[in-house]
Structures are given as structure tokens and as C-alpha cells.
Design an enzyme around this catalytic site. Sequence first.
Site, PDB file in Angstrom:
ATOM      1  N   VAL A 328       0.859  -1.014  -0.203  1.00  0.00           N
ATOM      2  CA  VAL A 328      -0.066  -0.016   0.090  1.00  0.00           C
ATOM      3  C   VAL A 328       0.891   1.198   0.061  1.00  0.00           C
ATOM      4  O   VAL A 328       0.327   2.383   0.083  1.00  0.00           O
ATOM      5  CB  VAL A 328      -0.720   0.222   1.082  1.00  0.00           C
ATOM      6  CG1 VAL A 328      -1.909  -1.064   1.202  1.00  0.00           C
ATOM      7  CG2 VAL A 328      -0.419  -0.175   2.422  1.00  0.00           C
ATOM      8  N   SER A 329       2.145   1.254  -0.282  1.00  0.00           N
ATOM      9  CA  SER A 329       3.024   2.219  -0.223  1.00  0.00           C
ATOM     10  C   SER A 329       2.700   3.388  -0.998  1.00  0.00           C
ATOM     11  O   SER A 329       2.773   4.503  -0.641  1.00  0.00           O
ATOM     12  CB  SER A 329       4.445   1.949  -0.438  1.00  0.00           C
ATOM     13  OG  SER A 329       4.503   1.380  -1.784  1.00  0.00           O
ATOM     14  N   LYS A 373     -13.786   0.782  10.053  1.00  0.00           N
ATOM     15  CA  LYS A 373     -14.208  -0.512   9.732  1.00  0.00           C
ATOM     16  C   LYS A 373     -13.086  -1.520   9.919  1.00  0.00           C
ATOM     17  O   LYS A 373     -11.732  -1.517   9.479  1.00  0.00           O
ATOM     18  CB  LYS A 373     -14.630  -0.602   8.175  1.00  0.00           C
ATOM     19  CG  LYS A 373     -15.209  -1.969   7.506  1.00  0.00           C
ATOM     20  CD  LYS A 373     -15.443  -1.720   6.112  1.00  0.00           C
ATOM     21  CE  LYS A 373     -15.867  -2.770   5.462  1.00  0.00           C
ATOM     22  NZ  LYS A 373     -16.010  -2.444   3.818  1.00  0.00           N
ATOM     23  N   ASP A 464     -22.036  -4.629  -4.545  1.00  0.00           N
ATOM     24  CA  ASP A 464     -23.265  -5.024  -3.560  1.00  0.00           C
ATOM     25  C   ASP A 464     -24.028  -3.568  -3.495  1.00  0.00           C
ATOM     26  O   ASP A 464     -24.098  -3.036  -2.431  1.00  0.00           O
ATOM     27  CB  ASP A 464     -22.240  -5.342  -2.429  1.00  0.00           C
ATOM     28  CG  ASP A 464     -23.177  -5.997  -1.602  1.00  0.00           C
ATOM     29  OD1 ASP A 464     -24.240  -6.234  -1.785  1.00  0.00           O
ATOM     30  OD2 ASP A 464     -22.799  -6.015  -0.291  1.00  0.00           O
TER      31      ASP A 464
END
Length: 633
Positions: A328-329, A373, A464
Site C-alpha cells: 500500500v506504499s 471498519k 453490492d
Amino acid sequence: MKTFKAHSHQFSTLFFFLLFLPFLNSQTARQESNTGYTCSTTKNQTNNYPCQSYAFYRAISPNYLDLATISDLFSLSRLAISKPSNISSPSTPLLPNQPLLIPITCSCNFINTTFGSISYSNITYTIKPKDTFFIVSTFNFQNLTTYPSVEVVNPNLVATNLPIGGDAVFPIFCKCPEKTRNSSRFMISYVVQPSDNVSSIALMFGATEKSIVDVNGDKLYDYDTIFVPVDKLPVLKQPSTVAVPSPAPSQNSNGGGSDDDKSGTVRGLAIGLGILGFLLILILGIWFYREILSKKEKKERDIYLGEKGRKGDEYKKKGMDVNFMANVSDCLDKYRVFGFDELVEATDGFDESFLIQGCVYKGEIDGQVYAIKKMKWNAYEELKILQKVNHGNLVKLEGFCIEPEESNCYLVYEYVENGSLYSWLHEDKNEKLNWVRRLRIAIDIANGLLYIHEHTRPKVVHKDIKSSNILLDSNMRAKIANFGLAKTGINAITMHIVGTQGYISPEYLTDGVVSTKMDVFSFGVVLLELISGKEVIDEEGNVLWASAIKTFEVKNEQEKARRLKDWLDKAILKETLSMESLMGVLSVAIACLHRDPSKRPSIIDIVYSLTKCEENGFELSDDGFSSQRLVAR
Ligand SMILES: *[C@@H]1O[C@H](CO)[C@@H](O)[C@H](O)[C@H]1NC(C)=O
Ligand SMILES: *[C@@H]1O[C@H](CO)[C@@H](O)[C@H](O)[C@H]1NC(C)=O
Ligand SMILES: *[C@@H]1O[C@H](CO)[C@@H](O)[C@H](O)[C@H]1NC(C)=O
Ligand SMILES: *[C@@H]1O[C@H](CO)[C@@H](O)[C@H](O)[C@H]1NC(C)=O
Ligand SMILES: *[C@@H]1O[C@H](CO)[C@@H](O)[C@H](O)[C@H]1NC(C)=O
Ligand SMILES: *[C@@H]1O[C@H](CO)[C@@H](O)[C@H](O)[C@H]1NC(C)=O
Ligand SMILES: *[C@@H]1O[C@H](CO)[C@@H](O)[C@H](O)[C@H]1NC(C)=O
């Protein structure tokens, strides 16, 4: 030393007895493995598959003591369980053993020619570390299925080597009543407990003993699933008030009665010694437990972090994992990296009182309120997608946090004040949404979808879209939330079906086709919810979109308008409405629900049509003509 040994021997004998007592006691333990209940798929008059049925489930500690986790297990809404179970407030925690009725769709599924077909309800379960078919069947699903049957319906999975994070179908046993004149309406799946007998089960469900014996035979086996035929759902007795643990009464009686007599002192001493002994045992117990736990934890951590982790103390302190950080850098400069301790402080250690829904908590950090979350490692997908998107109608990601000790990842979003569209439409609120607001919300959602479908490269499919994933801010503007299932691959075929019943498009359900048109379909269902205020699946298991298509199949516009009036949410019927605007939105909804995905409108067309409906609505409410208006009765 010797005495200790002797004692320990006695102990183990006692332990042995306690362990095997239940088996010695009951002669009715299940004899053979049960691979499922056979059914016939041949279409004849008495065949009734698929049908709506129910499974009896008990809240159990430690994991299944609230409706949120239980409804997640069965892929249902909390309301879908609380309603048939006679529970008035779906958000209050449950007590151990509290009874629940879980609505399931029972179908007859063909396995192969030698094996035949068995009836069950498909429940998809995501495999977690340490799960086995046996544990999940006997604990999570409380013996409503058996591991031999799970093996039969998952021929592609190797029971000894389950893929963590992968999906398995757990066949919840069920049966449909035959379509004969005297047959009952439902069959409730019930797992026989050692203390049960036919009469106690009949009493519990308001069925007759004979009807139970007719379906299941007259012999009950412990932990076997039986089917209780009933004409109406039994009303479960729920504890009226959930016991809230009261704060412990203060123990220190400052300078109480000073005229204690001798016996009082002796009694006091005895109690004191008793407490001391108890504390000693408690402390020893805790010490032992911690010793074992810390050893285990250390081992796990070492395995997990490897050489790198042990050296990289700084990372550990900040609560980040090295590998994940590498992944995630590219997000680092965009997002704030929160410390785990910040999140713990903000949510009082993820206390239930901070729970918004599912695994999302509300927490205040530096005076700013966030929605936090909690996820397992699968957060990377959502993070990857969210960093590409930035739009006023999508919930904004503010930052994240990695906590390697329990391999959790936390995504921190902007907090959207007014909760979900679902709660506004289907839960008791003092204020109801008026039509202008509803239409505005519809356009907001469409604009959010327009952005991810048309302005993001590669395109993103949300997968979704549903009213509980639409959040309303302080100005009642809508934002799409929860990109947890979103996909960037378009027009792909997947075998991994996710989503929410009642919203899933037919081509995705049957063939696994992923395209932007599946979001269009789900959006059509949300439009129906906005118009009608109805739930997407009602108590009888009827699907809203199917009944809408049937209702509005008529060509005659006047007849259609008449039916629409019957169908409208009572809350908006009281308003002065533009019929043209309503009919316009309805026709967009129906077009979105076209079976053939290529015939559904694109999101561009939808935004255009809905904006037109909004203009019509305003024009008419500004001038005084009532000819085209639907006025409240
Ligand atoms: C219909 O199916 C049932 C089994 O489900 C069978 O017992 C019955 O004989 C069949 N009836 C006809 C007319 O085929
Ligand atoms: C349940 O799953 C089986 C196999 O996974 C499939 O054949 C069947 O169509 C599914 N039934 C329903 C009602 O989804
Ligand atoms: C399921 O059945 C097993 C015996 O087969 C039993 O030990 C276990 O307690 C049962 N689970 C529940 C939740 O009743
Ligand atoms: C049919 O399914 C059963 C249960 O999964 C399996 O044991 C059997 O080998 C299968 N038979 C054929 C011919 O595939
Ligand atoms: C159906 O039920 C009624 C009354 O409950 C009974 O008189 C009748 O004989 C039953 N019919 C059949 C076919 O079982
Ligand atoms: C069935 O169990 C109940 C208690 O659970 C008991 O009162 C009753 O006598 C039992 N009936 C029979 C026939 O064993
Ligand atoms: C529901 O549960 C409550 C609390 O136990 C009970 O008093 C009531 O009779 C039950 N039935 C209905 C229909 O509310």
C-alpha cells in the site's frame, strides 16, 4: 509429589467421567453419518421445491450473541431474523440460548446420478483460519448440517486443506411440505437436543406429535435435524428485557457496624478466608492461562513476522506490517496512517456501544468523527479501489491502520451522519423521506455509479448496491459505501458469487457474469424500495423486483398509474406528488430490471432520465395544475 500424582489421577478419572457422561447417558446418539435428506427434482403435482422455510437456531457464546453476526452467517439482514423471531429491537445483544427463526430458501439440488438429489439451503461461508467442515457444521451452524454433507456439496474442496478466505457452501438441511390438501405451510428445521422428546418439540412449535412422527419417523437421534411441519410460525418467547450487567455494587463498607459480636467476627473470618482461597485459585488460574497464552502468542508472532518483523521494532510499535506496507506504499501520501492505540481509544476498545453496524465502529479522533471498519487482511482490494475513486457521492476513505498482532486491518472513513438509506426506509423513524428527497437520493446514487462506471480507469463494479450500503449525510445527500466486494475486472466470469439476495442480478447469480449492468440491476431494486418503501424480500420470501415486474407488466398507462398508487409507500402518498415524475422513475426502475443485461439502460441514460423526472416534479409542484397530480386521499 506423590500426593499430587494421586490427585491428578483422581482428577483425570473424574474428568473422563464428566467427558463421557453424556454419551453413557444417551442411547440415541446418531448412528451413521448423514450426507443429507434426499428429495426428488421431478416436476409433478406434489413437488414443491424451492420453498420458503425456517431453521431454528440458538444464540451461542462467544461469537453468536448478536443479530449482526448471526445475520452475516446466513447472509441475511438483521430484520429478516428479528421479525420471525419476535425480537423487537434488532440491535440489542442476545442472551445465550435465545431462540431464533432463520428464514431460508429450501431447494432440491441434484448431486449426481448415483447419489441423487438432496434438499438444502445454500449458505456460503468464508473459511477462516482453524476452521474445519466439522467445527463449522457443529458449532457455527449448530448441527443444522453435517460435515459429510458439506463434503458432498463441495466436491472441489479438500476437507483437510481448506483455502483460508475461500468460500464453501454449507447445506442447511431443510424440507418443503408436499403440495397436498392437508399439508402444512412450512417445515422448520430443528436440531434435536438430548433433553428433547416428541411431545416437548410439538409443544415448542405448536405442532402435533403425529405430524412430526409422520415426517421424521418415531425415533429421535440426538443432534439430528428433524423437520417440524407447521401452518403458521410459532411465536417464540423472548426474554422481555435483556439483562444489562449492572455495575458491581461497591464492596467497601466504610466504617460499618462497629459492634460486631464474636460469632460475627468468626463468620467474617470464614468468609474472608473463603474469598482469599477463591482469589488464590483465581490468580493461579489466570497466571497459568496467561503463561500458556503468551507462549502461544509469541510463537505465532514469530512465525508471522519472521526475521524482518523481529528486527523491525519500529514498524511493530506503529502497528504496521512490513509486507502490507509495501503493497500500500502508493497510498501512503494520500491517506493518514492511524495508530492502533488511537483507534482503541476512540472506540473504547471497540466497545459494542460504538458499533454502527456489522464491523463498523464510530470513533472520534482529534475532534473529528470517523467510521472505522475492522477487517481481516482482505482490506487491500478495497483500499486499491478506493484510492482510485474520489467523488462526492462515494464515501471517502480518510486513512487506515494495520494491526499485525491479530492480523486485522482498519479502514477509516468519513463519518456520514444520517445513517443508511435502509434505516430511513424500513426502520421506525419519526421523520419519513419525502418524494423530492427520495428522487434526489436516487440521482446521487446514479451519479456515484456514473463516476465508477464511466470515469474510472479501469471501470469499477460495486457488486453490492443496496439500501444499507447507501449512506445519507447531514444534508440528506446520498453516498455509496462499502466497496468491500467491488471489482475492477469487467465482463469477467466468476464462480465466486457474492452480493445480497433480492438485489443480485439474475445473470450474475446463474452464470457469474460481472458487468456494470449488474450494478444497474441492483440500482433498479433500490429505486423500487424508494418508491414503495417495501423490503426487497418480504416475510413470505417474495422478491420485490419479481413482483414489481409482474405488477407493472400492463400496457395501459392509466391502469399502470392506478396500480402504482396502490403500490406507493404510504408515507409519500400523503404528499402532493407529480404523477409524471413518479411514473418516470418507475419506468427507469423497470428498465433497469430487464432480464437481458444488454437491454438495461446505461448509467448515463439513467442519470439523464432521473434528472428529467426531477425537473418534471418541480415544475408541477410550482404551478397549480392538479390534472396530472396524485393528491392524497
Ligand atoms: C411425485 O413425486 C413423488 C416424490 O416426490 C412420488 O412419490 C410420486 O409418486 C410422484 N407422483 C407422480 C404422479 O409422478
Ligand atoms: C445451490 O448451490 C448448488 C451448487 O453450489 C447449485 O447447483 C444450486 O443451484 C444452488 N441453489 C440455489 C437455490 O441457489
Ligand atoms: C453438535 O453435535 C455434536 C455431536 O455430534 C455435539 O457435541 C455438539 O455440542 C452439537 N453442537 C451444538 C451447538 O449443539
Ligand atoms: C456422486 O457423488 C458422491 C458424493 O459426492 C460421490 O461419492 C460419488 O463418487 C459420485 N459419483 C459419481 C459417479 O460421480
Ligand atoms: C384433512 O384434514 C381434515 C380435518 O383436519 C380431515 O377430516 C381429512 O380427512 C384430511 N384429509 C386427508 C386426505 O388426510
Ligand atoms: C418429555 O419431556 C418433558 C420435559 O422436557 C417431560 O415433562 C415429559 O414427561 C417428557 N415426555 C415423555 C413422553 O417422555
Ligand atoms: C413475544 O415475546 C414477548 C416477550 O417474551 C412475549 O411476551 C410475547 O407474548 C411474544 N409474542 C408476541 C406476539 O409478541
